[in-house]
Motif scaffolding. Structure first.
Motif, PDB file in Angstrom:
ATOM      1  N   LYS A  82       1.592   4.623  -4.384  1.00  0.00           N
ATOM      2  CA  LYS A  82       1.365   6.051  -4.140  1.00  0.00           C
ATOM      3  C   LYS A  82       0.806   6.747  -5.369  1.00  0.00           C
ATOM      4  O   LYS A  82      -0.173   7.508  -5.286  1.00  0.00           O
ATOM      5  N   ARG A 128       0.858  -1.185   0.000  1.00  0.00           N
ATOM      6  CA  ARG A 128       0.000   0.000   0.000  1.00  0.00           C
ATOM      7  C   ARG A 128       0.896   1.238   0.000  1.00  0.00           C
ATOM      8  O   ARG A 128       2.111   1.140   0.176  1.00  0.00           O
ATOM      9  N   SER A 129       0.283   2.372  -0.193  1.00  0.00           N
ATOM     10  CA  SER A 129       1.067   3.597  -0.297  1.00  0.00           C
ATOM     11  C   SER A 129       1.825   3.932   0.978  1.00  0.00           C
ATOM     12  O   SER A 129       2.810   4.671   0.944  1.00  0.00           O
ATOM     13  N   HIS A 161      -2.685   5.794  -6.085  1.00  0.00           N
ATOM     14  CA  HIS A 161      -3.605   6.064  -4.969  1.00  0.00           C
ATOM     15  C   HIS A 161      -4.269   4.787  -4.446  1.00  0.00           C
ATOM     16  O   HIS A 161      -5.445   4.788  -4.085  1.00  0.00           O
ATOM     17  N   ASP A 162      -3.511   3.705  -4.425  1.00  0.00           N
ATOM     18  CA  ASP A 162      -3.987   2.410  -3.918  1.00  0.00           C
ATOM     19  C   ASP A 162      -5.209   1.897  -4.680  1.00  0.00           C
ATOM     20  O   ASP A 162      -6.025   1.142  -4.126  1.00  0.00           O
TER      21      ASP A 162
END
Length: 355
Positions: free
Chosen positions: A118, A101-102, A121-122
């Protein structure tokens, strides 16, 4: 070992010829592995969804990560539900596939997967593990709606069974090539190539100002090549992302002697050259790919403005330095490439028996 390309890889000379016998041994290993695959002695288990591999035959980055992002985003616009897998280069030793995930730790899962998370934006499930088939299995179990996989690298990964488009399948193998080309055209360790330049591929993706038509017929096996053009955007402060400056403003506000560009990517010179085309004549510090950063490193730089890539920025979250500006890069997928991918992915699954 090869995170930073040695200079002798670019032109043939004494060192490359001394190492050339080792390249012959490496070539023999590749041929034996291919023989095992051809005889069906080393075949991975096919997956239920098509796989798009964005890879390269040259050691080091050639611009694969922004292509992975652009391909996934384009597929989503076309109505597909893509998932992304990566080996997670630069990460700590992994024992199981991990979802990225980010806000994931780059030291744990790798800097490039975190960057992908990132910048997207996931919006896409991203999994990392050296054994890519296991990453796909974990991804599909968690996200059964995914109907196409985009793999960041993996052309040389024998454990991932695939049926490429050129053989009538719906899997796609891209070879990414940048302005450095194949260097001295020798295989490792005398040159930069992990496989011969004549390696089969469904298409070649050419980064930079090169043009596919300058190469003779037969150079690209598959006879299909697409030129991709990247573009640098306005820079933003590392710890104040909402504070931005256009590259033109940076070139005006800071003297060249007071600017430094830092890059720990596969081809740092490309970042420096791209900045120069925008009027930024900063001194450049090239570091090995996937290098980590510490505050003391930036403290030692005598500059009023330090420019870094987005990939390096994900490893600098702990660094407080208002001089650091991040330069984003975007890339668009040509309509011809988009249409071709759509046509290939729409083919029936070749792994399933015909009705």
């Amino acid at each position: 070992m090869f995170r930073k390309a040695p200079a002798f890889w670019e032109k043939r000379g004494p060192i490359s010829f001394i190492l050339w016998p080792l390249s012959l041994i490496y070539s023999a290993v590749l041929q034996i592995r291919k023989l095992f695959q051809d005889l069906g002695l080393w075949v991975g288990k096919p997956v239920s969804v098509p796989v798009i591999i964005v890879g390269n035959i040259r050691v080091g980055g050639t611009g694969k990560t922004p292509i992975v992002i652009a391909v996934a985003q384009q597929l989503a616009q076309l109505g597909w539900k893509p998932g992304i897998i990566s080996r997670g280069y630069g990460a700590k030793t992994q024992i199981i596939p991990l979802q990225v995930r980010s806000d994931s730790d780059p030291a744990l899962v790798g800097d490039e997967p975190v960057l992908i998370a990132k910048l997207t934006h996931d919006n896409f499930p991203i999994w990392v593990f050296p054994q890519r088939s296991q990453s796909i299995a974990a991804l599909l179990k968690q996200n059964p709606e995914v109907n196409v996989i985009v793999s960041d690298d993996g052309l040389q990964h024998a454990g991932l069974s695939r049926w490429p488009a050129r053989e009538g399948g719906r899997d796609i193998e891209f070879v990414v090539r940048d302005a450095r080309g194949e260097g001295n055209s020798f295989l490792l360790p005398a040159g930069p190539l992990r496989e011969p330049a004549t390696r089969e591929r469904d298409a070649t993706l050419i980064m930079g100002s090169q043009k596919a038509e300058v190469y003779p017929d037969g150079y690209f096996l598959g006879q299909r090549a697409f030129n991709l053009t990247s573009q640098l955007g306005a820079a933003f402060q590392l710890h104040h992302p909402h504070t931005t400056l256009s590259l033109a403003d940076i070139a005006t506000q800071y003297l060249p002697a007071k600017m430094t560009a830092v890059a720990a990517i596969g081809n740092p010179q490309r970042f420096f050259d791209d900045l120069q085309t925008q009027g930024i004549c900063a001194s450049g510090i090239a570091l090995p790919d996937h290098s980590t950063f510490h505050a003391s490193f930036f403290d030692s730089i005598n500059a009023e403005c330090i420019l870094i890539t987005e990939k390096d920025a994900v490893k600098c979250a702990h660094i407080q330095d208002e001089r650091i500006w991040v330069v984003p890069m975007t890339l668009a997928i040509p309509d011809t490439l988009s249409q071709w991918m759509q046509a290939i992915l729409a083919r029936p699954d070749p792994h399933q028996p015909s009705q």
